[in-house]
Design an enzyme around this catalytic site. Structure first.
Site, PDB file in Angstrom:
ATOM      1  CE  LYS A  13      -1.957  -1.111   3.959  1.00  0.00           C
ATOM      2  NZ  LYS A  13      -1.269  -2.348   4.303  1.00  0.00           N
ATOM      3  NE  ARG A  88      -4.626  -1.139  10.053  1.00  0.00           N
ATOM      4  CZ  ARG A  88      -3.527  -0.670   9.471  1.00  0.00           C
ATOM      5  NH1 ARG A  88      -3.504   0.531   8.976  1.00  0.00           N
ATOM      6  NH2 ARG A  88      -2.469  -1.434   9.402  1.00  0.00           N
ATOM      7  NE  ARG A 127       7.851  -2.029   6.189  1.00  0.00           N
ATOM      8  CZ  ARG A 127       6.541  -2.013   6.399  1.00  0.00           C
ATOM      9  NH1 ARG A 127       5.737  -1.649   5.430  1.00  0.00           N
ATOM     10  NH2 ARG A 127       6.054  -2.386   7.549  1.00  0.00           N
ATOM     11  NE  ARG A 161       6.091   0.281  10.280  1.00  0.00           N
ATOM     12  CZ  ARG A 161       4.975   0.086   9.585  1.00  0.00           C
ATOM     13  NH1 ARG A 161       4.842   0.647   8.395  1.00  0.00           N
ATOM     14  NH2 ARG A 161       4.000  -0.654  10.048  1.00  0.00           N
ATOM     15  NE  ARG A 172       2.208  -4.426  11.262  1.00  0.00           N
ATOM     16  CZ  ARG A 172       3.340  -4.179  10.615  1.00  0.00           C
ATOM     17  NH1 ARG A 172       4.515  -4.525  11.176  1.00  0.00           N
ATOM     18  NH2 ARG A 172       3.344  -3.586   9.450  1.00  0.00           N
TER      19      ARG A 172
HETATM   20  P1  AP5 Z   1       4.877  -1.584   1.847  1.00  0.00           P
HETATM   21  O1  AP5 Z   1       4.458  -0.805   0.645  1.00  0.00           O
HETATM   22  O2  AP5 Z   1       5.700  -0.884   2.857  1.00  0.00           O
HETATM   23  O3  AP5 Z   1       3.615  -2.300   2.508  1.00  0.00           O
HETATM   24  P2  AP5 Z   1       2.323  -1.710   3.219  1.00  0.00           P
HETATM   25  O4  AP5 Z   1       1.134  -2.402   2.619  1.00  0.00           O
HETATM   26  O5  AP5 Z   1       2.320  -0.213   3.192  1.00  0.00           O
HETATM   27  O6  AP5 Z   1       2.555  -2.291   4.664  1.00  0.00           O
HETATM   28  P3  AP5 Z   1       2.558  -1.644   6.113  1.00  0.00           P
HETATM   29  O7  AP5 Z   1       3.303  -2.610   6.968  1.00  0.00           O
HETATM   30  O8  AP5 Z   1       3.052  -0.241   6.110  1.00  0.00           O
HETATM   31  O9  AP5 Z   1       1.069  -1.697   6.448  1.00  0.00           O
HETATM   32  P4  AP5 Z   1       0.470  -1.775   7.809  1.00  0.00           P
HETATM   33  O10 AP5 Z   1      -0.950  -1.701   7.381  1.00  0.00           O
HETATM   34  O11 AP5 Z   1       0.825  -2.890   8.696  1.00  0.00           O
HETATM   35  O12 AP5 Z   1       1.130  -0.533   8.572  1.00  0.00           O
HETATM   36  P5  AP5 Z   1       0.581   0.882   8.958  1.00  0.00           P
HETATM   37  O13 AP5 Z   1       1.720   1.821   8.971  1.00  0.00           O
HETATM   38  O14 AP5 Z   1      -0.630   1.228   8.172  1.00  0.00           O
HETATM   39  O15 AP5 Z   1       5.644  -2.878   1.340  1.00  0.00           O
HETATM   40  C1  AP5 Z   1       6.308  -3.743   2.255  1.00  0.00           C
HETATM   41  C2  AP5 Z   1       7.668  -4.162   1.688  1.00  0.00           C
HETATM   42  O16 AP5 Z   1       7.472  -4.988   0.558  1.00  0.00           O
HETATM   43  C3  AP5 Z   1       8.523  -2.970   1.237  1.00  0.00           C
HETATM   44  O17 AP5 Z   1       9.853  -3.180   1.625  1.00  0.00           O
HETATM   45  C4  AP5 Z   1       8.409  -2.976  -0.283  1.00  0.00           C
HETATM   46  O18 AP5 Z   1       9.626  -2.560  -0.877  1.00  0.00           O
HETATM   47  C5  AP5 Z   1       8.115  -4.429  -0.593  1.00  0.00           C
HETATM   48  N1  AP5 Z   1       7.172  -4.563  -1.694  1.00  0.00           N
HETATM   49  C6  AP5 Z   1       6.066  -3.803  -1.918  1.00  0.00           C
HETATM   50  N2  AP5 Z   1       5.443  -4.217  -3.035  1.00  0.00           N
HETATM   51  C7  AP5 Z   1       6.166  -5.266  -3.537  1.00  0.00           C
HETATM   52  C8  AP5 Z   1       6.037  -6.128  -4.674  1.00  0.00           C
HETATM   53  N3  AP5 Z   1       5.016  -5.997  -5.543  1.00  0.00           N
HETATM   54  N4  AP5 Z   1       6.977  -7.107  -4.827  1.00  0.00           N
HETATM   55  C9  AP5 Z   1       8.020  -7.251  -3.944  1.00  0.00           C
HETATM   56  N5  AP5 Z   1       8.193  -6.440  -2.863  1.00  0.00           N
HETATM   57  C10 AP5 Z   1       7.278  -5.480  -2.651  1.00  0.00           C
HETATM   58  O19 AP5 Z   1       0.074   0.625  10.470  1.00  0.00           O
HETATM   59  C11 AP5 Z   1       0.972   0.382  11.537  1.00  0.00           C
HETATM   60  C12 AP5 Z   1       0.202   0.300  12.844  1.00  0.00           C
HETATM   61  O20 AP5 Z   1      -0.447   1.565  13.102  1.00  0.00           O
HETATM   62  C13 AP5 Z   1      -0.940  -0.719  12.904  1.00  0.00           C
HETATM   63  O21 AP5 Z   1      -0.480  -1.998  13.248  1.00  0.00           O
HETATM   64  C14 AP5 Z   1      -1.860  -0.086  13.969  1.00  0.00           C
HETATM   65  O22 AP5 Z   1      -1.376  -0.321  15.278  1.00  0.00           O
HETATM   66  C15 AP5 Z   1      -1.740   1.408  13.698  1.00  0.00           C
HETATM   67  N6  AP5 Z   1      -2.744   1.903  12.733  1.00  0.00           N
HETATM   68  C16 AP5 Z   1      -2.488   2.442  11.493  1.00  0.00           C
HETATM   69  N7  AP5 Z   1      -3.634   2.788  10.886  1.00  0.00           N
HETATM   70  C17 AP5 Z   1      -4.635   2.461  11.747  1.00  0.00           C
HETATM   71  C18 AP5 Z   1      -6.064   2.540  11.664  1.00  0.00           C
HETATM   72  N8  AP5 Z   1      -6.671   3.045  10.571  1.00  0.00           N
HETATM   73  N9  AP5 Z   1      -6.792   2.089  12.723  1.00  0.00           N
HETATM   74  C19 AP5 Z   1      -6.192   1.592  13.836  1.00  0.00           C
HETATM   75  N10 AP5 Z   1      -4.844   1.462  13.969  1.00  0.00           N
HETATM   76  C20 AP5 Z   1      -4.077   1.892  12.934  1.00  0.00           C
END
Ligand code: AP5
Length: 215
Positions: A13, A88, A127, A161, A172
């Protein structure tokens, strides 16, 4: 245009949102990034969120929805929004409808990045990002062209992270299955969901998203 990128942790994402920002001048609204900034700044929001995030659980609906409303108010009315990691839960999806309606915006697309969960642990634990500009990299899939130097800004400091460890990733993923995946039918009923194979190479995922946005 306002779009949601939906998918489990590591689905890509953030990677795809950054590309949409560069290509279309849209704004990425990542609740994860906003929460991490609040944790770093030590604000009341950050203090509330820190331990929850480190456990890999979801922070409260009210807290993240307030962040999203504030960000939308701070950006130009004509600028498109990419919701990354929000909504979410069903409650957040309902709140987002109200937030958008109140600002004369509507949702155009929900893009679901479908992925093989087994691959996600490797993606997430490998990552890292540039500490200066935030550009994302991966130990295996996307290394800086010059080792140790950021392609985008030339920075030499990188960070990982605290929730990107195998144990927290499993929590997660469980949170995603239990609370986030069930909101898809809400958007499917509106006919705005498109599925993209998130296991394809990054450029192919980008191309598939571009095709959806042009349709
Ligand atoms: P990347 O693009 O970084 O993945 P992502 O989908 O953005 O994953 P996140 O881990 O950031 O999502 P998340 O939902 O857990 O975290 P968030 O910050 O929202 O890709 C990952 C890796 O793969 C990268 O290294 C990339 O290079 C590689 N990659 C990407 N695409 C690829 C491909 N096609 N092929 C090969 N490699 C690839 O949330 C963190 C925390 O915040 C949550 O756990 C929660 O506690 C809190 N939080 C955030 N939002 C909310 C909400 N709305 N409600 C409640 N709590 C929340």
């Amino acid at each position: 245009m306002n779009i949601i990128l939906l998918g489990p942790p590591g689905a890509g994402k953030g990677t795809q949102a950054q590309r949409l920002v560069e290509r279309h001048g849209m704004r990425q609204l990542s609740t994860g990034d906003m929460l991490r900034a609040a944790v770093k700044a030590g604000t009341p929001t950050g203090l509330e969120a820190k331990a929850v995030m480190e456990r890999g659980e979801l922070v409260s609906d009210a807290l993240v929805s307030a962040l999203i409303g504030d960000e939308l108010d701070a950006m130009g009315e004509q600028t498109g929004a990419i919701f990354d990691g929000y909504p979410r839960t069903a409650a957040q999806a309902e709140t987002l409808d109200g937030i958008l309606n109140a600002r004369g915006r509507k949702l155009d697309h929900v893009i679901e990045l479908s992925v093989d969960e087994e691959a996600l642990v490797e993606r997430i634990t490998g990552r890292f990002t540039c500490a200066s500009c935030g550009k994302g990299y991966h130990d295996t899939f996307e290394q800086p062209k010059v080792p140790g130097t950021c392609d985008k800004c030339g920075g030499t400091e990188f960070k990982r992270r605290p929730d990107d460890n195998a144990e927290t990733v499993r929590t997660r993923l469980a949170e995603y299955r239990a609370k986030t995946a069930p909101i898809l039918p809400i958007y499917e009923a509106r006919g705005i969901v498109s599925k993209v194979d998130g296991m394809s190479p990054m450029d192919e995922v980008t191309a598939a998203i571009e095709t959806i946005l042009k349709a």
